[in-house]
Motif scaffolding. Structure first.
Motif, PDB file in Angstrom:
ATOM      1  N   VAL A  65       0.860  -1.188   0.000  1.00  0.00           N
ATOM      2  CA  VAL A  65       0.000   0.000   0.000  1.00  0.00           C
ATOM      3  C   VAL A  65       0.895   1.236   0.000  1.00  0.00           C
ATOM      4  O   VAL A  65       1.901   1.286   0.721  1.00  0.00           O
ATOM      5  N   ASN A  99       2.930   0.670   3.781  1.00  0.00           N
ATOM      6  CA  ASN A  99       2.679  -0.208   4.928  1.00  0.00           C
ATOM      7  C   ASN A  99       3.961  -0.916   5.355  1.00  0.00           C
ATOM      8  O   ASN A  99       4.771  -1.332   4.527  1.00  0.00           O
ATOM      9  N   SER A 130      -8.800   1.246   0.558  1.00  0.00           N
ATOM     10  CA  SER A 130      -9.607   2.262   1.227  1.00  0.00           C
ATOM     11  C   SER A 130      -9.205   2.237   2.700  1.00  0.00           C
ATOM     12  O   SER A 130      -9.036   1.166   3.272  1.00  0.00           O
ATOM     13  N   GLU A 187       5.117  -3.965   7.820  1.00  0.00           N
ATOM     14  CA  GLU A 187       4.619  -5.101   8.598  1.00  0.00           C
ATOM     15  C   GLU A 187       5.678  -5.614   9.577  1.00  0.00           C
ATOM     16  O   GLU A 187       6.845  -5.208   9.516  1.00  0.00           O
ATOM     17  N   CYS A 217      -0.270   0.691   8.848  1.00  0.00           N
ATOM     18  CA  CYS A 217      -0.797   0.990   7.510  1.00  0.00           C
ATOM     19  C   CYS A 217      -0.036   2.146   6.863  1.00  0.00           C
ATOM     20  O   CYS A 217       0.475   3.041   7.552  1.00  0.00           O
ATOM     21  N   ALA A 218      -0.048   2.147   5.557  1.00  0.00           N
ATOM     22  CA  ALA A 218       0.616   3.200   4.782  1.00  0.00           C
ATOM     23  C   ALA A 218       0.103   4.594   5.150  1.00  0.00           C
ATOM     24  O   ALA A 218       0.886   5.547   5.244  1.00  0.00           O
ATOM     25  N   GLU A 219      -1.194   4.691   5.348  1.00  0.00           N
ATOM     26  CA  GLU A 219      -1.789   6.009   5.625  1.00  0.00           C
ATOM     27  C   GLU A 219      -1.238   6.598   6.917  1.00  0.00           C
ATOM     28  O   GLU A 219      -0.918   7.782   7.000  1.00  0.00           O
TER      29      GLU A 219
HETATM   30  N1  THU Z   1      -3.118  -1.742   4.785  1.00  0.00           N
HETATM   31  C1  THU Z   1      -2.745  -0.449   4.604  1.00  0.00           C
HETATM   32  O1  THU Z   1      -1.567  -0.119   4.641  1.00  0.00           O
HETATM   33  N2  THU Z   1      -3.704   0.466   4.356  1.00  0.00           N
HETATM   34  C2  THU Z   1      -5.024   0.164   4.192  1.00  0.00           C
HETATM   35  O2  THU Z   1      -5.811   1.065   3.899  1.00  0.00           O
HETATM   36  C3  THU Z   1      -5.503  -1.191   4.400  1.00  0.00           C
HETATM   37  C4  THU Z   1      -4.481  -2.196   4.755  1.00  0.00           C
HETATM   38  C5  THU Z   1      -2.060  -2.749   4.975  1.00  0.00           C
HETATM   39  C6  THU Z   1      -1.997  -3.436   6.302  1.00  0.00           C
HETATM   40  C7  THU Z   1      -1.278  -4.702   5.935  1.00  0.00           C
HETATM   41  O3  THU Z   1       0.131  -4.451   5.928  1.00  0.00           O
HETATM   42  C8  THU Z   1      -1.704  -4.999   4.510  1.00  0.00           C
HETATM   43  O4  THU Z   1      -2.234  -3.781   4.012  1.00  0.00           O
HETATM   44  C9  THU Z   1      -2.727  -6.090   4.382  1.00  0.00           C
HETATM   45  O5  THU Z   1      -3.796  -5.889   5.208  1.00  0.00           O
END
Ligand code: THU
Length: 157
Positions: free
Chosen positions: A46, A62, A108, A64, A73-75
């Protein structure tokens, strides 16, 4: 007893080409950022790009961790990085995109990222536009985090 209705307004562009240049550039920055994801467990990359009030763009992806909930998460990587580097600048827009199996795909923001964005709206008193890449290349634009997280947590602490 009152029955009430909540209406969410948003627009969808057919493609990147249809977007105004500044918006398209933000989306493109998020697409580039997806390449920096560290996602060995989900293999779902992401990218996010945050636009600040003076035009600065801060990106995130993102990240992990083997202890799964420790990832981010990336956001939120982009938002927290922007806030740490530019604490006095308001966030005006955020773009997000997924990348999986060799192609860009829909992403999203999750609930926690929505609550985080809501905090930045409250903090600086401005509305944030959210751009989400959709499967097939359309882009959704939502103006204001309240449309993404209605009745979100708010408190005078
Ligand atoms: N993830 C994001 O980075 N942003 C989103 O909006 C949804 C999910 C990431 C979390 C995890 O590293 C991967 O996507 C799969 O869920």
């Amino acid at each position: 007893m009152d029955e009430k209705e909540l209406v969410i307004n948003y627009v969808e562009y057919d493609s990147l080409d249809e977007m105004p240049a500044a918006e398209r550039e933000l989306m493109e920055r998020s697409m580039k950022a997806a390449a920096t994801a560290y996602a060995p467990y989900s293999r779902f990359h992401v990218g996010a790009a945050v636009l600040l009030a003076d035009g600065t763009v801060v990106t995130g992806s993102n990240q992990e961790n083997i202890a799964y909930p420790s990832g981010l998460c990336a956001e939120r990587v982009a938002l927290f990085s922007a806030s740490a580097q530019y604490p006095s600048l308001a966030v005006t827009a955020l773009a997000v995109v997924g990348y999986h199996d060799g192609q860009y795909c829909e992403a999203s923001p999750c609930g926690a990222c929505r609550q985080t964005m809501a905090e930045y709206e409250m903090r600086f008193g401005n509305s944030i536009s959210i751009f989400c890449y959709l499967n097939g290349g359309r882009i959704r634009k939502i103006s204001g985090v309240k449309s993404l997280i209605p009745f979100g947590f708010e408190a005078e602490l």
